[in-house]
Enzyme design. Structure first.
Site, mmCIF file in Angstrom:
data_model
loop_
_atom_site.group_PDB
_atom_site.id
_atom_site.type_symbol
_atom_site.label_atom_id
_atom_site.label_comp_id
_atom_site.label_asym_id
_atom_site.label_seq_id
_atom_site.Cartn_x
_atom_site.Cartn_y
_atom_site.Cartn_z
ATOM 1 N N ALA A 127 2.685 4.023 5.044
ATOM 2 C CA ALA A 127 3.560 3.304 4.107
ATOM 3 C C ALA A 127 4.569 4.239 3.447
ATOM 4 O O ALA A 127 5.733 3.870 3.257
ATOM 5 C CB ALA A 127 2.723 2.604 3.034
ATOM 6 N N LYS A 141 -13.478 -3.639 14.429
ATOM 7 C CA LYS A 141 -13.762 -5.080 14.424
ATOM 8 C C LYS A 141 -12.955 -5.770 13.328
ATOM 9 O O LYS A 141 -12.408 -6.861 13.535
ATOM 10 C CB LYS A 141 -15.261 -5.310 14.223
ATOM 11 C CG LYS A 141 -15.680 -6.767 14.406
ATOM 12 C CD LYS A 141 -17.191 -6.904 14.449
ATOM 13 C CE LYS A 141 -17.603 -8.343 14.700
ATOM 14 N NZ LYS A 141 -19.074 -8.489 14.799
ATOM 15 N N ALA A 155 -0.850 -1.901 4.361
ATOM 16 C CA ALA A 155 -2.069 -1.561 3.616
ATOM 17 C C ALA A 155 -3.319 -2.083 4.305
ATOM 18 O O ALA A 155 -3.316 -3.133 4.944
ATOM 19 C CB ALA A 155 -1.987 -2.128 2.201
ATOM 20 N N SER A 156 -4.402 -1.320 4.159
ATOM 21 C CA SER A 156 -5.739 -1.761 4.552
ATOM 22 C C SER A 156 -6.651 -1.620 3.344
ATOM 23 O O SER A 156 -6.438 -0.734 2.519
ATOM 24 C CB SER A 156 -6.292 -0.886 5.683
ATOM 25 O OG SER A 156 -5.746 -1.262 6.917
ATOM 26 N N VAL A 169 -1.898 3.958 17.925
ATOM 27 C CA VAL A 169 -3.054 4.755 18.340
ATOM 28 C C VAL A 169 -3.327 5.763 17.217
ATOM 29 O O VAL A 169 -3.024 5.496 16.060
ATOM 30 C CB VAL A 169 -2.768 5.425 19.695
ATOM 31 C CG1 VAL A 169 -2.693 4.377 20.803
ATOM 32 C CG2 VAL A 169 -1.468 6.238 19.647
ATOM 33 N N GLY A 209 0.795 -1.231 0.000
ATOM 34 C CA GLY A 209 0.000 0.000 0.000
ATOM 35 C C GLY A 209 0.819 1.267 0.000
ATOM 36 O O GLY A 209 0.630 2.148 0.841
ATOM 37 N N ASP A 255 -3.648 -5.850 -5.347
ATOM 38 C CA ASP A 255 -4.788 -5.414 -4.534
ATOM 39 C C ASP A 255 -5.062 -6.498 -3.495
ATOM 40 O O ASP A 255 -4.987 -7.691 -3.800
ATOM 41 C CB ASP A 255 -6.000 -5.232 -5.466
ATOM 42 C CG ASP A 255 -7.174 -4.570 -4.777
ATOM 43 O OD1 ASP A 255 -7.645 -5.101 -3.758
ATOM 44 O OD2 ASP A 255 -7.632 -3.524 -5.261
ATOM 45 N N LEU A 256 -5.406 -6.090 -2.285
ATOM 46 C CA LEU A 256 -5.657 -7.057 -1.208
ATOM 47 C C LEU A 256 -6.854 -7.962 -1.489
ATOM 48 O O LEU A 256 -6.992 -9.013 -0.880
ATOM 49 C CB LEU A 256 -5.882 -6.327 0.122
ATOM 50 C CG LEU A 256 -4.646 -5.661 0.740
ATOM 51 C CD1 LEU A 256 -5.048 -4.827 1.945
ATOM 52 C CD2 LEU A 256 -3.602 -6.699 1.139
#
Length: 349
Positions: free
Chosen positions: A17, A161, A86-87, A189, A11, A65-66
């Site tokens: 990143a 979650k 990456a998210s 955080v 990412g 791509d994830l």
């Protein structure tokens, strides 16, 4: 790192990143990074140029791509380490939490499987505080890496979650089928600090709303903060240190600060924008009522009353990490908002 071994950062266009890539290149590592489209390669190069990089011979780009298996084998090929930062991207709030959770869990497992199969030594994964501290109810004791958020915690956001379930899935994978692959997890955080581009991350939006007067009254939200430069440094320390194998590390500057205290800091230290910042505070109950019909209040409401008193002792003692102060991180973010013209109203003192 010498020879033909690389560090992969997933990412590459992201806030964290980009700083990881910058510091790895500054340290002489050969790096690869994934982008969802090679059309965004120039974005990354521009950020690295802003950070002071003048030669790009040690960086390679892979389109991956994830949510797809495509090109991950190529991405991890010849890599000794992977920083999985990456998210999955969500441009809108999902109608069902599974829209956010499934890509996060499956994307993490996709990266871990590719890394294992390629003989990668260690993956350092970016999780978050939401995977650690949202079920910790005792404000008299500090939250540590031993704490875990219950994914079924009442009021837990789909994002948090997804983070706790993705991290759980990662540890389970390593235990059951990781073979020789090592895993280390970093749990940051709220991430602030300087941006390398005008594409500003979520934390900046909160700060922007305080600075430009959008917030007519300031919610009594308590935040723990880490500077993005220190977070990138912690990822690299977690990658390099033998003792980091199999460990989690909370990433925070230390202590907490409330949004009204942040407003006061900005007023005092940045008088050129201080006149636009509200001095009024907003009771929690007002935010919760507003959340019933206001999208911004709805995003803030789950963050109220969360105990964020956490310890950074482990990262300091095991990895020798020395983070900047939360005030320095916040002022650097405020400086980026001004630099990139994101503050609409700049008041002269």
């Amino acid at each position: 790192m010498t020879g033909d071994k690389y560090v992969l950062v997933t990412g590459g266009t992201g806030f964290v990143a980009s700083h990881c890539l910058l510091q790895l290149l500054q340290k002489g590592y050969q790096v690869k990074t994934t982008v969802r489209s090679l059309n965004r390669k120039q974005e990354v190069l521009d950020m690295l140029t802003t950070g002071g990089i003048t030669s790009f011979r040690n960086i390679q780009f892979i389109e991956a791509d994830l949510t797809s298996d495509n090109n991950w084998a190529e991405a991890v090929k010849d890599c000794a380490y992977v920083l999985h930062v990456a998210s999955p991207i969500h441009l809108h709030l999902p109608t069902h939490e599974d829209e956010m959770i499934r890509p996060a869990v499956e994307g993490t497992l996709r990266v871990l499987k590719a890394a294992r199969d390629a003989g990668v030594k260690r993956v350092v994964m970016t999780s978050n505080f939401g995977a650690v501290g949202y079920s910790h109810k005792d404000p008299s004791t500090l939250i540590t890496e031993d704490s875990w958020t219950n994914p079924n915690e009442k009021g837990l956001s789909a994002y948090n979650k997804s983070k706790v379930l993705a991290e759980r899935a990662a540890w389970d994978f390593i235990e059951r089928e990781g073979r020789q692959l090592e895993l280390t997890v970093v749990n940051p955080v709220g991430i602030f600090g300087p941006s390398l581009s005008g594409k500003l991350s979520a934390g900046f939006e909160l700060l922007k709303n305080v600075m430009d007067g959008t917030m007519k009254a300031i919610p009594k939200l308590e935040l723990a903060i880490v500077d993005v430069r220190d977070l990138a440094d912690l990822h690299i320390r977690a990658m390099e240190a033998p003792g980091a194998k199999g460990q989690r590390f909370l990433a925070l500057s230390g202590g907490t600060i409330t949004l009204p205290e942040i407003a006061g800091l900005l007023k005092a230290r940045m008088p050129e924008i201080g006149a636009g910042i509200s001095s009024k505070t907003l009771p929690d109950w007002v935010v919760r009522v507003a959340a019933l019909f206001n999208a911004k209040a709805k995003a803030l409401a789950p963050m109220l009353g969360i105990n964020r008193k956490a310890s950074n002792a482990k990262a300091k003692s095991v990895l020798g990490w020395q983070p900047r102060s939360k005030e320095e991180a916040l002022l650097a973010s405020a400086g980026s908002l001004i630099k990139y013209g994101a503050i609409k109203t700049v008041h002269k003192p």
